[in-house]
Design a protein around this motif. Structure first.
Motif, PDB file in Angstrom:
ATOM      1  N   HIS A  33       0.822  -1.208   0.000  1.00  0.00           N
ATOM      2  CA  HIS A  33       0.000   0.000   0.000  1.00  0.00           C
ATOM      3  C   HIS A  33       0.863   1.268   0.000  1.00  0.00           C
ATOM      4  O   HIS A  33       0.521   2.262  -0.646  1.00  0.00           O
ATOM      5  N   GLU A 143     -13.207  10.905   0.966  1.00  0.00           N
ATOM      6  CA  GLU A 143     -12.873   9.892  -0.042  1.00  0.00           C
ATOM      7  C   GLU A 143     -11.612   9.103   0.313  1.00  0.00           C
ATOM      8  O   GLU A 143     -11.424   7.981  -0.174  1.00  0.00           O
ATOM      9  N   GLN A 146     -12.514   6.037   2.474  1.00  0.00           N
ATOM     10  CA  GLN A 146     -13.229   5.097   1.576  1.00  0.00           C
ATOM     11  C   GLN A 146     -12.223   4.337   0.713  1.00  0.00           C
ATOM     12  O   GLN A 146     -12.334   3.113   0.535  1.00  0.00           O
ATOM     13  N   ARG A 147     -11.265   5.081   0.176  1.00  0.00           N
ATOM     14  CA  ARG A 147     -10.247   4.490  -0.679  1.00  0.00           C
ATOM     15  C   ARG A 147      -9.367   3.530   0.111  1.00  0.00           C
ATOM     16  O   ARG A 147      -9.035   2.443  -0.369  1.00  0.00           O
ATOM     17  N   THR A 148      -8.960   3.937   1.300  1.00  0.00           N
ATOM     18  CA  THR A 148      -8.129   3.067   2.137  1.00  0.00           C
ATOM     19  C   THR A 148      -8.856   1.754   2.407  1.00  0.00           C
ATOM     20  O   THR A 148      -8.257   0.678   2.313  1.00  0.00           O
ATOM     21  N   ARG A 149     -10.160   1.850   2.723  1.00  0.00           N
ATOM     22  CA  ARG A 149     -10.934   0.639   2.997  1.00  0.00           C
ATOM     23  C   ARG A 149     -11.025  -0.238   1.750  1.00  0.00           C
ATOM     24  O   ARG A 149     -10.862  -1.444   1.811  1.00  0.00           O
ATOM     25  N   ARG A 150     -11.249   0.389   0.611  1.00  0.00           N
ATOM     26  CA  ARG A 150     -11.378  -0.367  -0.640  1.00  0.00           C
ATOM     27  C   ARG A 150     -10.066  -1.108  -0.933  1.00  0.00           C
ATOM     28  O   ARG A 150     -10.080  -2.272  -1.337  1.00  0.00           O
ATOM     29  N   LEU A 151      -8.943  -0.429  -0.691  1.00  0.00           N
ATOM     30  CA  LEU A 151      -7.651  -1.016  -1.066  1.00  0.00           C
ATOM     31  C   LEU A 151      -7.110  -1.995  -0.029  1.00  0.00           C
ATOM     32  O   LEU A 151      -6.421  -2.954  -0.386  1.00  0.00           O
ATOM     33  N   SER A 153      -8.942  -3.386   2.888  1.00  0.00           N
ATOM     34  CA  SER A 153      -9.829  -4.336   3.552  1.00  0.00           C
ATOM     35  C   SER A 153      -9.924  -5.594   2.699  1.00  0.00           C
ATOM     36  O   SER A 153     -10.050  -5.524   1.480  1.00  0.00           O
ATOM     37  N   GLY A 156     -12.734  -5.845   0.678  1.00  0.00           N
ATOM     38  CA  GLY A 156     -12.838  -4.745  -0.281  1.00  0.00           C
ATOM     39  C   GLY A 156     -13.611  -3.569   0.289  1.00  0.00           C
ATOM     40  O   GLY A 156     -14.068  -2.702  -0.437  1.00  0.00           O
ATOM     41  N   GLY A 157     -13.752  -3.530   1.616  1.00  0.00           N
ATOM     42  CA  GLY A 157     -14.413  -2.396   2.241  1.00  0.00           C
ATOM     43  C   GLY A 157     -15.931  -2.490   2.198  1.00  0.00           C
ATOM     44  O   GLY A 157     -16.635  -1.565   2.584  1.00  0.00           O
ATOM     45  N   GLU A 158     -16.435  -3.639   1.732  1.00  0.00           N
ATOM     46  CA  GLU A 158     -17.917  -3.777   1.664  1.00  0.00           C
ATOM     47  C   GLU A 158     -18.450  -4.189   3.039  1.00  0.00           C
ATOM     48  O   GLU A 158     -17.773  -4.815   3.814  1.00  0.00           O
TER      49      GLU A 158
END
Ligand code: FES
Ligand code: FES
Lengths: 158, 158
Positions: A33, A143, A146-151, A153, A156-158
């Motif tokens: 990351h 944002e 949100q991006r950190t979680r998507r990348l 998690s 995928g942050g869902e």
């Protein structure tokens, strides 16, 4: 006077973990990351665990998460986890050295130079202790988390 | 994070010169007074001259004295003369690195981590800038300046 380069790594990793819901993130995920070398990052994460900032679990689903709520971790906790708690100034008792040496009996109290330098170090510590990781995250535009979680998690942050 | 050992030398030498009436003191006198090595002390005194804390004159009656009244020299002036003015924390823009890299267009402002670390460094600087050499001397029991004058003044402090 220099802080180790890995201080920045520790600050970024801890702030990133604070943006997730508490699921563990592995060393290699964090390294990828932030574009950091895995073996040396692993050492820094171990310092953060030792200091009680992160907790680590092993196994295929293991990784690192905050050991405390982000409201209870300060920037000082992270910086001192990496660099230690030492005062950058050290009084080596020059007042007791050389031709001008003051007798030891008159040097039972810390000298005024050490006291002055210590007060400045405490001002630095107080400034860093006043900022929590939760506050750092709170300054980010929405944002970014949100991006950190998507990348980061695994879900995928869902 | 460490300040150089010679920070202590510079603080002691400047404070000693502030206890004299302005007559010059040589490097070897200062070295002998504090039990310090002449060649390396000479380098530190040169840093203090360069920073405008001391002024130096050459010749048989030459030496170092304060370049300003002791009320106008702060501990910060001395510490930064030796260690420089750099921030111990350096932001290497990790936010723009790796898989999680934030686009450069969103990184025009300094990051919140650098800002937080900078504020702590400024708190440290402000703490040291608030203490003058005159104030340091003012905390010493009166026999110390008398002794310093007797030992360091070429006229024996008379
Ligand atoms: S005696 Fe030198 S700083 Fe304390
Ligand atoms: S981007 Fe890492 S401290 Fe600024």
């Amino acid at each position: 006077m220099k802080l180790p380069e890995s201080t920045e790594w520790a600050l970024h990793c801890t702030t990133a973990l604070a943006q997730l819901g508490g699921e563990p993130v592995s060393t290699s995920q964090l390294a990828e990351h932030f574009g950091l070398p895995v073996p040396y990052l692993a050492k820094q994460l171990a310092h953060l665990v030792k200091a009680g900032v992160l907790s680590g679990t092993t196994g295929p689903r293991g990784g690192f998460r905050l050991a405390l709520p982000a409201t209870r971790i300060t920037v000082l906790d992270i910086v001192e986890a990496i660099d230690g708690r030492g005062d950058p100034y050290q009084c080596r008792e020059i007042r007791q050295q050389g031709r001008g040496a003051v007798p030891a009996a008159d040097c039972l109290e810390p000298c005024v130079l050490a006291t002055t330098m210590r007060a400045a170090h405490e001002a630095w510590r107080a400034s860093l202790a006043a900022v929590t990781v939760a506050e750092l995250v709170g300054t980010l535009p929405p944002e970014i988390p949100q991006r950190t979680r998507r990348l980061l998690s695994r879900g995928g942050g869902e």
